[in-house]
Design an enzyme around this catalytic site. Structure first.
Site, PDB file in Angstrom:
ATOM      1  N   ASN A 177       0.832  -1.201   0.000  1.00 17.77           N
ATOM      2  CA  ASN A 177       0.000   0.000   0.000  1.00 17.77           C
ATOM      3  C   ASN A 177       0.875   1.262   0.000  1.00 17.77           C
ATOM      4  O   ASN A 177       0.611   2.220  -0.727  1.00 17.77           O
ATOM      5  CB  ASN A 177      -0.912  -0.007   1.225  1.00 17.77           C
ATOM      6  CG  ASN A 177      -2.288   0.571   0.933  1.00 17.77           C
ATOM      7  OD1 ASN A 177      -2.705   0.669  -0.207  1.00 17.77           O
ATOM      8  ND2 ASN A 177      -2.979   0.968   1.977  1.00 17.77           N
ATOM      9  N   ASP A 186      -6.590  -0.783  -2.984  1.00 19.06           N
ATOM     10  CA  ASP A 186      -7.994  -1.106  -3.240  1.00 19.06           C
ATOM     11  C   ASP A 186      -8.126  -2.186  -4.302  1.00 19.06           C
ATOM     12  O   ASP A 186      -8.973  -3.080  -4.196  1.00 19.06           O
ATOM     13  CB  ASP A 186      -8.745   0.154  -3.686  1.00 19.06           C
ATOM     14  CG  ASP A 186      -8.924   1.157  -2.561  1.00 19.06           C
ATOM     15  OD1 ASP A 186      -8.711   0.774  -1.389  1.00 19.06           O
ATOM     16  OD2 ASP A 186      -9.267   2.313  -2.857  1.00 19.06           O
ATOM     17  N   GLU A 212      -7.320  -5.377   5.787  1.00 20.97           N
ATOM     18  CA  GLU A 212      -6.936  -6.433   4.843  1.00 20.97           C
ATOM     19  C   GLU A 212      -7.269  -7.822   5.380  1.00 20.97           C
ATOM     20  O   GLU A 212      -6.754  -8.833   4.882  1.00 20.97           O
ATOM     21  CB  GLU A 212      -5.440  -6.347   4.516  1.00 20.97           C
ATOM     22  CG  GLU A 212      -4.502  -6.623   5.682  1.00 20.97           C
ATOM     23  CD  GLU A 212      -4.159  -5.391   6.499  1.00 20.97           C
ATOM     24  OE1 GLU A 212      -3.109  -5.404   7.166  1.00 20.97           O
ATOM     25  OE2 GLU A 212      -4.942  -4.424   6.489  1.00 20.97           O
TER      26      GLU A 212
END
Length: 300
Positions: A177, A186, A212
Site C-alpha cells: 500500500n 484497493d 486487509e
C-alpha cells in the site's frame, strides 16, 4: 413538462365546465352532461401539484355549480327538447364516458401506486444491501457475517452440526500500500475478494472483516476439512498475480482456522482463528494454521 401540463389541465377543465353548463342549458338535465363535473373531482385530487386546501375548495365549487345546474333545470326548461330515444341514448353515452373515465383514473392510480411501491421496495433492498455489504469488495461486511455466525451457532445448538471459520490476512499489505499507493491497495482487496469467492464452496460465506482481513464461514465443516479449503485458497492466491501498470505482482495470504464446537462461543471461536492466524504470521506467513487445544503447526 410542468409548464405544459398545468395550462393544458386548466384549459381542459374550463372546456368541460363550459360544455356541461351549455349542454344542460340547451338540452336539459336528463341528457347526463352534468356527470362530467363529477368526473373532474378525482382529476383534481390526483393532480400532483397544488395545495390540498385549494383542491378541496375547487371540489366544493364544482359541487355548488352542479347543484346550481340542477336547480336551474328544475325551474327553467331547456332550449331544445330531445326525443325520448335521443335523451336515453345521450344519457347512456354520457354515463358510459363517466364510468370509463373513473375506471381509467382508478387504473392509472393503481399502476402509479404499484410503481411507487416497487421503487420503494427496490430502494429499501438497495439500502439493506448497502448496510450489509462492504462497498469496495462487495463482500458481506462485519455486521452481516456476525449475524450469519449467530445463525450457524443456533443451528449447531439445535442439530449438533459443527462449523468452522477461517481468518485470513494479506501478507505485507501495508508495504504494498505504501509502495504503490492506495489505489493499488484497493485493487488488491477487490482482486483478493474475488479469488476468495472463487476458491470457496457454494455454501461458504466470505466477508471482509476489516482492513486487509477476511473471515470465511464454513457451515457443517470440521477443522481438518476447513484447513483444506483454506489451503486451496492460499495456493490460488499465491499463483494468481495482480497486474499494475504492466507489472506483475505476486501476493500471499496467511490463514488461521478454528473449528467451532459446543464448548466455544462465537467470540471465542473467532479469537482462536485469530490466534492461529498470528501463529502463521510468526512462522513466516503464506501458510495455514489450524487451531487445536494448543495452536498447531503450519499446514504442509
Amino acid at each position: 413538462r410542468k409548464q405544459i401540463f398545468i395550462p393544458a389541465f386548466i384549459i381542459g377543465t374550463t372546456e368541460i365546465v363550459i360544455h356541461a353548463i351549455g349542454a344542460v342549458y340547451y338540452v336539459g338535465w336528463d341528457s347526463g352532461f352534468h356527470y362530467y363535473l363529477i368526473v373532474l373531482v378525482p382529476f383534481l385530487f390526483f393532480w400532483p401539484t397544488g395545495n390540498t386546501k385549494i383542491k378541496i375548495a375547487s371540489s366544493l365549487l364544482l359541487y355548488i355549480l352542479y347543484a346550481c345546474l340542477f336547480l336551474f333545470s328544475q325551474i327553467y326548461s331547456q332550449v331544445h327538447r330531445l326525443d325520448l330515444w335521443q335523451s336515453n341514448v345521450t344519457t347512456i353515452i354520457n354515463v358510459f364516458v363517466a364510468f370509463a373515465t373513473f375506471a381509467a383514473v382508478a387504473i392509472y392510480y393503481q399502476i402509479t401506486t404499484n410503481e411507487v411501491e416497487q421503487k420503494l421496495r427496490e430502494a429499501n433492498s438497495r439500502l439493506d444491501s448497502l448496510a450489509r455489504t462492504d462497498p469496495l469488495t462487495e463482500l458481506h461486511n462485519r455486521r452481516t457475517i456476525v449475524e450469519r455466525l449467530g445463525e450457524e451457532e443456533n443451528c449447531f445448538l439445535k442439530n449438533g452440526k459443527i462449523f468452522s471459520i477461517i481468518m485470513a490476512d494479506i501478507d505485507h499489505f501495508k508495504t504494498y500500500n505504501d509502495r504503490y499507493g492506495h489505489t493499488f491497495g484497493d485493487q488488491v482487496l477487490v482482486g483478493i475478494a474475488n479469488l476468495l469467492k472463487s476458491a470457496t464452496r457454494t455454501r461458504d460465506v466470505v466477508a471482509r472483516w476489516g482492513g486487509e482481513e477476511f473471515l470465511i464461514l464454513l457451515p457443517e465443516t470440521g477443522g481438518e476439512e476447513a484447513r483444506e479449503v483454506a489451503d486451496r485458497m492460499r495456493m490460488v492466491i499465491a499463483q494468481t498475480p495482480i497486474f499494475l501498470e504492466g507489472r506483475e505482482i505476486h501476493l500471499s495470504m496467511t490463514f488461521g482456522v478454528a473449528e467451532c464446537s459446543s464448548n466455544t462461543g462465537i467470540n471465542e471461536c473467532i479469537a482462536r482463528a485469530d490466534k492461529a492466524l498470528y501463529k502463521g504470521k510468526g512462522n513466516g506467513r503464506n501458510q495455514v494454521v489450524l487451531y487445536r487445544s494448543q495452536v498447531g503447526q503450519p499446514a504442509e
